[in-house]
Design an enzyme around this catalytic site. Structure first.
Site, mmCIF file in Angstrom:
data_model
loop_
_atom_site.group_PDB
_atom_site.id
_atom_site.type_symbol
_atom_site.label_atom_id
_atom_site.label_comp_id
_atom_site.label_asym_id
_atom_site.label_seq_id
_atom_site.Cartn_x
_atom_site.Cartn_y
_atom_site.Cartn_z
ATOM 1 C CB CYS A 27 33.665 -39.486 -32.410
ATOM 2 S SG CYS A 27 33.012 -38.259 -31.272
ATOM 3 C CG LEU A 53 36.527 -37.629 -29.301
ATOM 4 C CD1 LEU A 53 37.079 -37.379 -30.716
ATOM 5 C CD2 LEU A 53 36.563 -39.135 -29.009
#
Ligand SMILES: Cc1cc2nc3c(=O)[nH]c(=O)nc-3n(C[C@H](O)[C@H](O)[C@H](O)COP(=O)(O)O)c2cc1C
Length: 305
Positions: free
Chosen positions: A130, A75
């Protein structure tokens, strides 16, 4: 001039066609997002952005495997305050701009989403999925109460549609969809990547620097179609299908399972941006051949007895 209507409406957003750019694929700057829209995407989703800047993981972060990709990028993002400039400069975009957000608490999700909307996002997509960052994404996105708290916190702060992107890394994805729906989600995106890994047989070491990552591409399509089908049976919300879509047949399959739009990620790395137009042309010819007038008519048809 095609005889069929590809226009799609999701939670009040008008899209010229049902294809979208998936989060994390090219969606890092205004210029690239504009290019994707110009190439024919019906909406674009940005890379996930958080409250503070993040560097991400060391390389290797993305590798190609037999039938897809494995990634653990971690990320990386400039933080929402900086990213607001990119969002603002897209105020002339002719398709909806969906900003993907993540956080390490409900408050962080909500504040990031609020700032994204303040800068001009048409909608936000909550990355609750995620599979490789500690304390966010799938780690909290598998917890029904956490999903409810985050969605509620975001809904309290923003007056634009809130999409909730779910993880397949759970024993029963319909429960997650119901939790998101009960907290006020406006649409569900399914799915993010499947937690996976690869090991180098020469060095005996995991290949990704982070060891574990998320599997995307053709390998996960049947999992994603199953997830969309199961979610369609339990929630009355628009579903956006994602996972392994490479051509119009894949897109149609997701729509028959219950998706009213589809996101495309990994396939862009293999085929470039022309994929959006190719998929739309393919869906149009299919609808015409089958005698449908609008793409909306095929959503969920696989459920009909
Ligand atoms: C390199 C890479 C980065 C990604 N980054 C994000 C991200 O920041 N946020 C997110 O919600 N999904 C992210 N994803 C997941 C994709 O949006 C998508 O859910 C997944 O890749 C499955 O779709 P596909 O098979 O069409 O790629 C990423 C995927 C890849 C391959």
């Amino acid at each position: 001039m095609t005889a069929v209507d590809l226009r799609t409406r999701i939670a009040g957003l008008n899209m010229p066609n049902p294809t979208m750019l998936a989060s994390g694929i090219l969606g890092t700057t205004a210029d690239i997002l504009r290019e994707v829209a110009n190439a024919g995407a019906g909406a674009v989703v940005t890379k996930s952005v958080g409250l503070k800047p993040r560097e991400g993981y060391p390389n290797p972060t993305v590798i190609q495997v037999e039938c897809g990709f494995l990634n653990a990028v971690g990320l990386p993002n400039p933080g929402i305050h900086k990213f607001m400039e990119e969002i603002r400069s897209l105020n002339d975009l002719r398709v909806p701009l969906i900003v993907s957000v993540f956080g390490f608490s409900p408050e962080e999700y909500a504040e990031t989403a609020r700032l994204a909307v303040e800068a001009g996002a048409s909608a936000v997509e909550l990355n609750l999925s995620c599979p490789h960052v500690k304390g966010t994404g799938a780690e909290i996105g598998q917890d029904l109460e956490a999903v409810r708290l985050i969605v509620r916190a975001v809904k309290d702060q923003v007056d634009r549609p809130v999409f909730v992107k779910l993880t397949p890394n759970t024993s029963h994805i319909p429960d997650l969809a119901e939790a998101a729906a009960s907290a006020g989600a406006d649409a569900i995106t399914a799915i993010n990547t499947v937690r996976a890994m690869a090991i180098d047989v020469e060095t005996f070491r995991p290949i990704l620097a982070n060891k574990f990552g998320g599997l995307s591409g053709a390998a996960i399509k049947p999992i994603a179609v199953r997830c969309v089908y199961e979610i369609y049976e339990v929630v009355n919300l628009p579903i956006i299908g994602c996972g392994g879509i490479r051509g119009w047949r894949d897109a149609v399959e997701f729509m028959l399972a219950g998706a009213c739009a589809v996101q495309i990620g990994s396939a862009i790395a293999l085929e470039g941006l022309s994929i959006f137009k190719r998929i739309c042309d393919g869906i149009s010819s299919f609808l015409e051949r089958k005698g449908f007038r609008s793409v909306n008519e095929i959503v969920g048809l696989a459920h009909k007895k």
